[in-house]
Design a protein around this motif. Structure first.
Motif, PDB file in Angstrom:
ATOM      1  N   GLN A  91       0.920  -0.955  -0.090  1.00 43.89           N
ATOM      2  CA  GLN A  91       0.102  -0.050   0.035  1.00 43.89           C
ATOM      3  C   GLN A  91       0.843   1.211  -0.103  1.00 43.89           C
ATOM      4  OE1 GLN A  91      -3.364  -0.311  -0.255  1.00 43.89           O
ATOM      5  NE2 GLN A  91      -2.813  -2.312  -0.576  1.00 43.89           N
ATOM      6  N   GLY A  92       0.370   2.189  -0.502  1.00 44.16           N
ATOM      7  CA  GLY A  92       1.010   3.517  -0.448  1.00 44.16           C
ATOM      8  C   GLY A  92       1.503   3.951  -2.001  1.00 44.16           C
ATOM      9  N   LEU A  93       2.399   4.964  -1.972  1.00 41.57           N
ATOM     10  CA  LEU A  93       3.044   5.335  -3.309  1.00 41.57           C
ATOM     11  C   LEU A  93       4.075   4.713  -3.770  1.00 41.57           C
ATOM     12  CD1 LEU A  93       2.421   9.292  -2.885  1.00 41.57           C
ATOM     13  CD2 LEU A  93       1.022   7.850  -4.412  1.00 41.57           C
ATOM     14  N   PRO A  94       4.392   4.164  -5.159  1.00 40.49           N
ATOM     15  CA  PRO A  94       5.516   3.298  -5.398  1.00 40.49           C
ATOM     16  C   PRO A  94       6.587   4.448  -5.399  1.00 40.49           C
ATOM     17  CG  PRO A  94       4.017   3.622  -7.350  1.00 40.49           C
ATOM     18  CD  PRO A  94       3.151   3.992  -6.145  1.00 40.49           C
ATOM     19  N   ILE A  95       7.786   4.051  -5.270  1.00 39.36           N
ATOM     20  CA  ILE A  95       9.067   4.849  -5.255  1.00 39.36           C
ATOM     21  C   ILE A  95       9.736   4.339  -6.383  1.00 39.36           C
ATOM     22  CG2 ILE A  95      11.368   5.634  -4.068  1.00 39.36           C
ATOM     23  CD1 ILE A  95       9.918   5.272  -1.483  1.00 39.36           C
ATOM     24  N   ILE A  96       9.802   5.168  -7.365  1.00 39.87           N
ATOM     25  CA  ILE A  96      10.603   4.866  -8.753  1.00 39.87           C
ATOM     26  C   ILE A  96      12.008   5.084  -8.688  1.00 39.87           C
ATOM     27  CG2 ILE A  96      10.480   4.912 -11.280  1.00 39.87           C
ATOM     28  CD1 ILE A  96       7.947   3.815  -9.996  1.00 39.87           C
ATOM     29  N   GLY A  97      12.873   4.017  -8.792  1.00 39.76           N
ATOM     30  CA  GLY A  97      14.299   4.247  -9.142  1.00 39.76           C
ATOM     31  C   GLY A  97      14.866   4.374 -10.426  1.00 39.76           C
ATOM     32  N   GLU A  98      15.888   3.459 -10.672  1.00 43.28           N
ATOM     33  CA  GLU A  98      16.446   3.635 -12.056  1.00 43.28           C
ATOM     34  C   GLU A  98      15.217   3.014 -13.137  1.00 43.28           C
ATOM     35  OE1 GLU A  98      19.534   4.997 -14.354  1.00 43.28           O
ATOM     36  OE2 GLU A  98      19.475   4.588 -12.064  1.00 43.28           O
ATOM     37  N   VAL A  99      14.969   3.852 -14.123  1.00 43.98           N
ATOM     38  CA  VAL A  99      14.043   3.709 -15.172  1.00 43.98           C
ATOM     39  C   VAL A  99      14.876   3.069 -16.390  1.00 43.98           C
ATOM     40  CG1 VAL A  99      12.298   4.385 -16.666  1.00 43.98           C
ATOM     41  CG2 VAL A  99      12.504   5.435 -14.353  1.00 43.98           C
ATOM     42  N   ALA A 100      14.400   1.679 -16.957  1.00 44.49           N
ATOM     43  CA  ALA A 100      15.183   1.345 -18.048  1.00 44.49           C
ATOM     44  C   ALA A 100      14.607   2.013 -19.243  1.00 44.49           C
ATOM     45  CB  ALA A 100      14.921  -0.189 -17.934  1.00 44.49           C
ATOM     46  N   ALA A 101      15.504   2.091 -20.519  1.00 48.58           N
ATOM     47  CA  ALA A 101      14.878   2.712 -21.555  1.00 48.58           C
ATOM     48  C   ALA A 101      13.789   1.737 -22.242  1.00 48.58           C
ATOM     49  CB  ALA A 101      16.137   2.449 -22.609  1.00 48.58           C
ATOM     50  N   GLY A 102      12.955   2.555 -22.850  1.00 40.03           N
ATOM     51  CA  GLY A 102      11.791   1.934 -23.568  1.00 40.03           C
ATOM     52  C   GLY A 102      10.738   1.161 -22.627  1.00 40.03           C
ATOM     53  N   SER A 103      10.991   1.197 -21.317  1.00 39.88           N
ATOM     54  CA  SER A 103       9.613   0.470 -20.662  1.00 39.88           C
ATOM     55  C   SER A 103       8.955   1.554 -19.676  1.00 39.88           C
ATOM     56  CB  SER A 103      10.319  -0.412 -19.552  1.00 39.88           C
ATOM     57  OG  SER A 103      11.385   0.097 -18.878  1.00 39.88           O
ATOM     58  N   PRO A 104       7.801   1.318 -19.257  1.00 42.97           N
ATOM     59  CA  PRO A 104       7.055   2.031 -18.911  1.00 42.97           C
ATOM     60  C   PRO A 104       7.384   2.703 -17.344  1.00 42.97           C
ATOM     61  CG  PRO A 104       5.960   0.043 -18.946  1.00 42.97           C
ATOM     62  CD  PRO A 104       6.824   0.030 -19.946  1.00 42.97           C
ATOM     63  N   ILE A 105       7.360   3.792 -16.999  1.00 47.56           N
ATOM     64  CA  ILE A 105       8.035   4.031 -15.735  1.00 47.56           C
ATOM     65  C   ILE A 105       7.446   3.395 -14.322  1.00 47.56           C
ATOM     66  CG2 ILE A 105       6.191   6.100 -15.084  1.00 47.56           C
ATOM     67  CD1 ILE A 105       9.088   7.856 -14.618  1.00 47.56           C
ATOM     68  N   LEU A 106       6.035   3.054 -14.539  1.00 42.68           N
ATOM     69  CA  LEU A 106       5.649   2.069 -13.402  1.00 42.68           C
ATOM     70  C   LEU A 106       5.921   0.572 -13.421  1.00 42.68           C
ATOM     71  CD1 LEU A 106       2.506   4.354 -12.553  1.00 42.68           C
ATOM     72  CD2 LEU A 106       4.457   4.295 -11.183  1.00 42.68           C
ATOM     73  N   ALA A 107       6.657   0.315 -14.631  1.00 41.07           N
ATOM     74  CA  ALA A 107       7.045  -1.142 -14.534  1.00 41.07           C
ATOM     75  C   ALA A 107       7.369  -1.677 -12.999  1.00 41.07           C
ATOM     76  CB  ALA A 107       7.965  -1.493 -15.695  1.00 41.07           C
TER      77      ALA A 107
END
Length: 217
Positions: A87-103
């Motif tokens: 529960q709560g807000l997802p914390i996004i770290g490193e974002v891989a190229a070409g993939s959705p930010i919330l993957a």
């Protein structure tokens, strides 16, 4: 679902489910069009809107892979004996190229803050890297609260995707040219010609979390 699907809508729905099961994220309109033989992504968009009206999916506006399946709510997961989602807000770290930010692979953990803690409500928290926005009070290691929207006003702080890079900058647009400005004189502005260069806005900054406390931008 509130109403039954046509045969073509069922094909689109099945392809979305298969893609999410196989890859962990939903397909783009172009991928749906290629897989099902549509003449253009616009045809896929029409089917997505029909599926949303019938309650089969939820569409997040302003993102190429913004498709959510209501069957993935906690109740459905529990019926299959799966662990209840955090529960709560997802914390996004490193974002891989070409993939959705919330993957799923981008989510470091969850922060136990309700989305309504921020105005407008936040959809995720992005871990800030670098000091390009230090003069706006956004520092290395901070968590930027982000509201996903396609309605961007001039001067807002945005999370922008430029090909293989996700960056936080201040948004300005004049005609077909977008300027992404840093809040640090050591960083040059980034100019994007929308006629030729890809640009996707992942949302607007609505707050900063530093040292466990929320601060409005």
């Amino acid at each position: 679902m509130s109403r039954s699907l046509t045969a073509r809508q069922q094909n689109v729905y099945d392809f979305i489910v298969k893609t999410m099961n196989d890859l962990g994220y939903p397909p783009t309109r172009a991928e749906i069009s290629r897989a099902l033989g549509f003449k253009s992504p616009n045809a896929a968009e029409e089917h997505l809107r029909a599926l949303e009206r019938k309650g089969a999916i939820k569409v997040i506006r302003g993102t190429s892979r913004g498709i959510r399946l209501p069957i993935q709510e906690p109740e459905a997961a529990n019926e299959e004996g799966l662990e209840e989602p955090a529960q709560g807000l997802p914390i996004i770290g490193e974002v891989a190229a070409g993939s959705p930010i919330l993957a799923a692979e981008h989510i470091d953990r969850y922060c136990p803050l309700p989305p309504e803690y921020f105005t407008p409500r936040a959809d995720y928290l992005l871990r800030v890297r670098g000091l390009s926005m230090k003069d706006a009070g956004i520092l290395e290691g901070d968590l930027l609260a982000v509201h996903r929207t396609e309605r961007i006003r001039d001067g807002q702080i945005v999370v922008a995707r430029l090909e293989d890079e996700v960056t936080v900058k201040r948004f300005h647009r004049q005609g077909h040219v977008v300027t992404l400005e840093a809040e640090n004189p050591d960083f040059a502005p980034i100019e994007v010609d929308l006629r030729h260069d890809p640009l996707e806005i992942e949302g607007i900054g609505v707050g900063v979390i530093r040292g466990g406390s929320g601060q409005a931008l």
